[in-house]
Design an enzyme around this catalytic site. Sequence first.
Site, PDB file in Angstrom:
ATOM      1  N   MET A  32       1.309  -1.243  -0.199  1.00 17.83           N
ATOM      2  CA  MET A  32       0.031   0.215  -0.245  1.00 17.83           C
ATOM      3  C   MET A  32       0.616   1.143   0.394  1.00 17.83           C
ATOM      4  SD  MET A  32      -3.683  -0.677   1.821  1.00 17.83           S
ATOM      5  CE  MET A  32      -2.893  -0.202   3.732  1.00 17.83           C
ATOM      6  N   GLY A  33       1.773   0.810  -0.664  1.00 23.80           N
ATOM      7  CA  GLY A  33       3.045   2.559  -0.544  1.00 23.80           C
ATOM      8  C   GLY A  33       3.626   2.362   1.100  1.00 23.80           C
ATOM      9  N   HIS A  39       9.119  -3.610   3.054  1.00 26.26           N
ATOM     10  CA  HIS A  39       8.504  -3.152   0.801  1.00 26.26           C
ATOM     11  C   HIS A  39       9.971  -4.619   1.052  1.00 26.26           C
ATOM     12  CE1 HIS A  39       5.634  -1.225   3.428  1.00 26.26           C
ATOM     13  NE2 HIS A  39       5.109  -1.967   2.885  1.00 26.26           N
ATOM     14  N   ASP A 152       2.477  -9.123   9.299  1.00 28.00           N
ATOM     15  CA  ASP A 152       0.556  -9.546   9.344  1.00 28.00           C
ATOM     16  C   ASP A 152      -0.203 -11.241   8.945  1.00 28.00           C
ATOM     17  OD1 ASP A 152      -0.219  -6.726   8.936  1.00 28.00           O
ATOM     18  OD2 ASP A 152       1.098  -6.969   7.411  1.00 28.00           O
ATOM     19  N   GLN A 155      -2.935 -12.331   7.588  1.00 28.67           N
ATOM     20  CA  GLN A 155      -3.475 -12.383   6.096  1.00 28.67           C
ATOM     21  C   GLN A 155      -2.464 -12.703   5.756  1.00 28.67           C
ATOM     22  OE1 GLN A 155      -2.630  -7.724   4.589  1.00 28.67           O
ATOM     23  NE2 GLN A 155      -0.521  -8.455   4.186  1.00 28.67           N
ATOM     24  N   SER A 187       6.966  -1.087  10.125  1.00 31.47           N
ATOM     25  CA  SER A 187       5.649  -0.803   9.774  1.00 31.47           C
ATOM     26  C   SER A 187       5.484   0.391   8.964  1.00 31.47           C
ATOM     27  CB  SER A 187       3.819  -1.684  10.908  1.00 31.47           C
ATOM     28  OG  SER A 187       3.197  -0.313  10.567  1.00 31.47           O
ATOM     29  N   SER A 188       4.186   0.813   9.160  1.00 38.57           N
ATOM     30  CA  SER A 188       4.208   1.937   7.657  1.00 38.57           C
ATOM     31  C   SER A 188       3.774   3.082   8.817  1.00 38.57           C
ATOM     32  CB  SER A 188       3.132   2.288   6.794  1.00 38.57           C
ATOM     33  OG  SER A 188       4.049   1.075   5.236  1.00 38.57           O
ATOM     34  N   ARG A 189       2.926   2.082   9.576  1.00 43.40           N
ATOM     35  CA  ARG A 189       2.156   2.612  10.873  1.00 43.40           C
ATOM     36  C   ARG A 189       2.398   3.607  12.453  1.00 43.40           C
ATOM     37  NH1 ARG A 189      -2.767  -0.548   8.508  1.00 43.40           N
ATOM     38  NH2 ARG A 189      -4.257   0.998   7.990  1.00 43.40           N
TER      39      ARG A 189
HETATM   40  O1  PAF Z   1      -0.011  -5.824   3.737  1.00 42.02           O
HETATM   41  C1  PAF Z   1      -0.256  -5.117   2.666  1.00 42.02           C
HETATM   42  O2  PAF Z   1       0.347  -3.610   2.577  1.00 42.02           O
HETATM   43  C2  PAF Z   1      -1.991  -5.053   2.132  1.00 42.02           C
HETATM   44  O3  PAF Z   1      -2.268  -5.347   3.644  1.00 42.02           O
HETATM   45  C3  PAF Z   1      -2.158  -5.687   0.611  1.00 42.02           C
HETATM   46  C4  PAF Z   1      -1.770  -7.363   0.930  1.00 42.02           C
HETATM   47  C5  PAF Z   1      -1.120  -4.948  -0.493  1.00 42.02           C
HETATM   48  C6  PAF Z   1      -3.233  -5.592   0.242  1.00 42.02           C
HETATM   49  O4  PAF Z   1      -3.307  -4.348   0.386  1.00 42.02           O
END
Ligand code: PAF
EC number: 6.3.2.1
Length: 279
Positions: A32-33, A39, A152, A155, A187-189
């Site tokens: 998500m940038g 990343h 995550d 996820q 984490s971006s957050r």
């Molecule tokens: O982990 C993330 O950044 C998001 O949940 C993903 C997998 C890109 C889906 O939007």
Amino acid sequence: MSLSIVRTVADLRTQVYAWRKAGLRTALVPTMGALHEGHLTLVRRGRDLADRVIATVFVNPTQFGPNEDFSRYPRDEAGDAAKLASAGCDLLFAPTVDVMYPAGFATSIDVGPVTTRWEGAFRPGHFQGVATVVTKLLLQAGADVACFGEKDYQQLCTIRQLVRDLDIPVQIEGVPTVREGDGLALSSRNAYLSPEQRQVAGQLNRVMRGVIDRLHAGETVDAALSAGTQALLDAGFTAVDYLALVDALTLEPLTAPGAGRLICTARLGGVRLLDNMAV
Ligand code: PAF
């Protein structure tokens, strides 16, 4: 090779088909940038596993709840593109919301039990949004392998399940969490943390390691988790949404110590910090 940017599914597919015709393997790194070292580690892992790496940057509205941070989620496409280029990414797919969800879009993917507990209970609809957008991205890119962070963890389990259930022909690669020096998972957050909260945040990893030590020392699961929850509150976390020992595949709680995953989400004010570790 320099980084190219495409914004439509047709342009993405044209490039991937050309690579496939040339006999090249492709890796997909959905994001998500607001990219950080975590990343870029996914991009580098993609490079190890394939000849070409595609990153996607799309802040997916359907995985945010009504009171969550969709509108203020950090966005910096130029900065992200520069980082991707330096990590060896070949192609950036950066679609608009209209490309991903054109008028009349109606499908939502529900992956079932693996999504209902933990984050799923605190963020209703979140995993339907993630599953739907990830399914689209996997089908749009048709890559050989797709890399996701273990950070995550629920996820990652959800994505493994949907790929299995829907026979999507892609290898899912889980990549270990990248951490700061004090153990805080990137984490971006983390950018939302005040300097004082940032100090406390590093304790999450320390406390979780303490829980694992207690389990290895023979304490019951209940006692180790209660001690861990109290230690997080004592360290300054404002709430512990969950701290649980779970089966590493189904995420069902384990009541006796055994091979599994320790998962936790703890809050510092409005910021929720997630972490998990193999036990
Ligand atoms: O982990 C993330 O950044 C998001 O949940 C993903 C997998 C890109 C889906 O939007």
